[in-house]
Design an enzyme around this catalytic site. Sequence first.
Site, PDB file in Angstrom:
ATOM      1  N   ASP A 141      16.400 -83.420  18.600  1.00 51.72           N
ATOM      2  CA  ASP A 141      15.583 -84.098  17.591  1.00 51.72           C
ATOM      3  C   ASP A 141      16.425 -85.281  17.110  1.00 51.72           C
ATOM      4  OD1 ASP A 141      14.356 -85.001  15.255  1.00 51.72           O
ATOM      5  OD2 ASP A 141      13.694 -82.991  14.652  1.00 51.72           O
TER       6      ASP A 141
ATOM      7  N   TYR B 167      15.709 -79.119  11.714  1.00 48.76           N
ATOM      8  CA  TYR B 167      14.659 -79.349  10.701  1.00 48.76           C
ATOM      9  C   TYR B 167      13.874 -78.058  10.464  1.00 48.76           C
ATOM     10  CZ  TYR B 167      10.491 -81.954   8.975  1.00 48.76           C
ATOM     11  OH  TYR B 167       9.441 -82.461   8.272  1.00 48.76           O
TER      12      TYR B 167
HETATM   13  C1  PLP Z   1      10.268 -85.515   9.341  1.00 45.80           C
HETATM   14  C2  PLP Z   1      10.972 -84.886  10.467  1.00 45.80           C
HETATM   15  C3  PLP Z   1      10.269 -84.259  11.491  1.00 45.80           C
HETATM   16  C4  PLP Z   1       8.770 -84.094  11.460  1.00 45.80           C
HETATM   17  O1  PLP Z   1       8.091 -85.254  11.477  1.00 45.80           O
HETATM   18  P1  PLP Z   1       6.569 -85.403  10.945  1.00 45.80           P
HETATM   19  O2  PLP Z   1       6.183 -86.681  11.543  1.00 45.80           O
HETATM   20  O3  PLP Z   1       6.662 -85.402   9.456  1.00 45.80           O
HETATM   21  O4  PLP Z   1       5.816 -84.240  11.478  1.00 45.80           O
HETATM   22  C5  PLP Z   1      10.981 -83.720  12.521  1.00 45.80           C
HETATM   23  N1  PLP Z   1      12.319 -83.779  12.563  1.00 45.80           N
HETATM   24  C6  PLP Z   1      13.036 -84.370  11.590  1.00 45.80           C
HETATM   25  C7  PLP Z   1      14.517 -84.406  11.705  1.00 45.80           C
HETATM   26  C8  PLP Z   1      12.387 -84.940  10.513  1.00 45.80           C
HETATM   27  O5  PLP Z   1      13.114 -85.497   9.534  1.00 45.80           O
END
Ligand code: PLP
Length: 400
Positions: free
Chosen positions: A186, A114
Amino acid sequence: MGTSDDPQSTATRLVTTGRRGAWPVVSPPVWRGSTHLYENTAALAEGPRHNADGRFFYGRRGATTQWALADALTELEPGAFGTMLYPSGVAAIAATLLTVLKPGDVLVMSDSAYDPSRALGRGMLKEWGIETRFFPPTDLAACEAAICERTRALFLEAPGSLTLEMQDVPALVALARARGLVSIIDNTWAGPLGFQPLKHGVDITVMSLTKHVGGHSDVLMGSAAAGEEWYGRLRRRAQDLGQVVSPDDAALMLRGLRTLKVRLDQQTASALEIARWLEARPEVARVLYPCLPGAPGHELWARDFTGGCGLFLVILKGGDAAARARFVDALTLFGIGYSFGGFESLAIPIDPPRFRAVTPWPPADMDPADSFALRLAIGLEDAGDLVADLDRGFAAMRAG
Ligand SMILES: *Cc1c(COP(=O)(O)O)cnc(C)c1O
């Protein structure tokens, strides 16, 4: 879903989890408080000695509503000892990296990560003497080559943000483990129902709860879950950084969590139907959606994952930015906005080269003219209505 080491099915646990017997109500009450009043000075002196969830000390360590959500997420994450909550997904990623890394370390990051994760590597971490090296997400040998004696951690994301590459997580984690690295993933796209990272050997799994768990596009939050050792370190660092979430937001997240499975099942089914329809369109070069048989990464998804979601990428055949803009602007059911996992469908134009360091775009086996992409997040509308909307988009594209 449910696995053999799981006595209750996930659908049932989503209903029962995070509800303490002491509460005579179905949903945990929003329990606000910063100051804890102690019975006497002896109890006051005892307070700071305990640093565990379930003992209210001071609001910055959370209280019952936040603990109910953290408990629920831990119960849904096989292999987790605990879950830390953060005010956003990016906050969870930053706090995790600040727990694992120190000056002089090297972080090896998948090029599918991301964008704000990448920005942390190139910006803040660099300023603090930590180097970030990117590797092509599907290239095991390149990942190994990026590791040096100073490498401390491996950061994965699969399917990747924007370009949806699947990664061989067990193989990459084995590589990390053999070199003594900490592995972080993630897992926002799949969430714990779709992929169980700790079960596959990952040390820390991070999620933006803003997406699927919240599910209603009205609250931000992030989480990091891990086994006992890493959970303890995450917890101490979160306290150092003063990271805490509000009980109101935690209650909204718990509300979203109850319907997570039905929403994800429905969105995945609709997304598959729409992806198949798109694949057959003459204006489409490729659909990047690991749930779709024949799509890149589908075998890995089928091998390791237990669910999907409604987010995928469509690569248009030829065309230009103006044609793509006509397509998006003609849509009436798809909102134009970032994020995914809400009940509403979203569409945005995507240009991956801006967010890639070492991965070619379009993918090497494609015609270089086919480079314009659209990201679709399928919501809970009727799939047939969404198809009709996309058909309108193609008509507008041709009309130029
Ligand atoms: C949206 C997203 C984030 C960040 O999340 P927020 O809650 O918007 O800070 C991190 N990783 C991925 C893969 C995302 O899609």
